[in-house]
Design a protein around this motif. Structure first.
Motif, mmCIF file in Angstrom:
data_model
loop_
_atom_site.group_PDB
_atom_site.id
_atom_site.type_symbol
_atom_site.label_atom_id
_atom_site.label_comp_id
_atom_site.label_asym_id
_atom_site.label_seq_id
_atom_site.Cartn_x
_atom_site.Cartn_y
_atom_site.Cartn_z
ATOM 1 N N ALA A 249 -43.074 0.162 -63.845
ATOM 2 C CA ALA A 249 -42.276 1.184 -64.508
ATOM 3 C C ALA A 249 -42.922 2.552 -64.296
ATOM 4 O O ALA A 249 -44.145 2.679 -64.253
ATOM 5 N N HIS A 250 -42.070 3.557 -64.163
ATOM 6 C CA HIS A 250 -42.549 4.924 -63.939
ATOM 7 C C HIS A 250 -42.252 5.765 -65.166
ATOM 8 O O HIS A 250 -41.101 5.904 -65.594
ATOM 9 N N LYS A 251 -43.288 6.348 -65.739
ATOM 10 C CA LYS A 251 -43.149 7.210 -66.897
ATOM 11 C C LYS A 251 -43.664 8.587 -66.542
ATOM 12 O O LYS A 251 -44.699 8.725 -65.880
ATOM 13 N N ARG A 252 -42.973 9.636 -66.989
ATOM 14 C CA ARG A 252 -43.370 11.012 -66.694
ATOM 15 C C ARG A 252 -43.777 11.723 -67.984
ATOM 16 O O ARG A 252 -43.265 11.432 -69.065
ATOM 17 N N THR A 253 -44.668 12.686 -67.837
ATOM 18 C CA THR A 253 -45.116 13.465 -68.989
ATOM 19 C C THR A 253 -44.049 14.469 -69.395
ATOM 20 O O THR A 253 -43.159 14.823 -68.607
#
Length: 324
Positions: A249-253
């Protein structure tokens, strides 16, 4: 603190002792007059007879002998590590197998300024303080990996301003040495770091870096489940998404909130302090040659305060086989 003319301050003790010595009052009568014990009166009278007015001043409560005090040799090692390596109390304590509070007291006794008040490269005291608020850690390796890029100017041959001074070592914008784009990946739980010195931050470069970083984590037994990045264009590309695959999974700030990616930001600062700006370099080749050794030390030998003095290798058993 009582005022100078209170009953049992030096002025009051003098009057008390003079009543006994000069006027012949009994100890009990003076004790009743001063509303104190006979023992107290006798103590000040004896000191007055032995030492005069100088004997009525408060003495130090420090014991004459302190058998459990830290030996001077150990104190010198503490101060030496602070000066030579610019380590904090916790890291010095882990190295010397001491209590952190003991090391802190030694540094205060020798007037060592906090590291946040000193220049990382020279140790010279500067103004300002840095904060490091970073308390949350994921439960298992691979639950979250922080990814970021640090831009670092290259050093011209002969040295930069730290070697030649500000005037001679100023960067030439027309014949600049360019920059390194240092791609970093740090595991949230173990603080294990993987890093590469690359020439740009394009999406192809970022995607290729992650494929190699993921292979490295897999090789030491860490299965990455989620990756946290900023909102840079290379991380928003489809190419980087394909490199992550369906299982990660890709999470961004949040925009303008680098604190969200604090683990890798702290890694960047450690990298600058302990490698990039650790000492004056005469060329970029000289500095680059030491990068692999520093990264090895960071992963295998450097005690981390967030890990209770352990290194990432202590939490990643498969990494021990790479230790040398």
């Amino acid at each position: 603190m009582s005022h100078a003319n209170a009953c049992l301050t030096p002025a009051g003790r003098l009057r008390l002792a003079q009543l006994v010595v000069d006027k012949g009052w009994t100890l009990r009568r003076v004790a009743e007059r001063w509303n104190c014990s006979v023992t107290t009166v006798k103590r000040w009278v004896d000191r007055y007879r032995a030492h005069g007015r100088a004997g009525l001043v408060d003495r130090s409560s420090r014991p004459r002998v302190s058998p459990r005090r830290t030996p001077t040799r150990v104190e010198r090692r503490v101060v030496g590590l602070r000066v030579s390596r610019r380590w904090g109390p916790a890291r010095i304590a882990y190295r010397l197998r001491m209590n952190v509070s003991t090391v802190h007291k030694i540094l205060r006794r020798y007037s060592c300024p906090p590291l946040a008040w000193t220049d990382p490269a020279t140790g010279v005291r500067i103004k300002g303080m840095r904060r490091n608020v970073n308390a949350y850690t994921h439960e298992a390796p691979g639950d979250l990996v922080h990814v970021d890029i640090k831009k670092l100017g290259r050093i011209p041959d002969g040295g930069g301003h730290k070697v030649l001074g500000r005037a001679r070592g100023k960067r030439d914008r027309h014949r600049g040495m360019g920059y390194w784009y240092i791609h970093n990946a740090v595991d949230d739980h173990t603080r294990l770091g993987y890093s590469e010195l690359l020439t740009d931050e394009r999406k192809e470069t970022a995607a290729g870096f992650w494929l190699r970083a993921n292979a490295y984590f897999n090789a030491v037994g860490i299965t990455v489940k989620r990756v946290l990045t900023d909102n840079g264009s290379c991380y928003r590309s489809r190419l980087f998404a394909n490199a992550l695959g369906e299982d990660i999974a890709h999470k961004r700030t949040r925009p303008y909130r680098p604190q969200t990616n604090g683990k890798v930001e702290r890694f960047n600062r450690t990298m600058l302090e302990e490698w990039a700006y650790a000492r004056p370099y005469t060329s970029e080749t000289q500095r680059t040659a030491l990068f692999a050794d520093w990264l090895h030390t960071y992963n295998h030998h450097r005690g981390h305060t967030a890990l209770g003095g352990m290194s990432p290798a202590d939490l990643v058993p498969n990494l021990r086989g790479q230790n040398s």
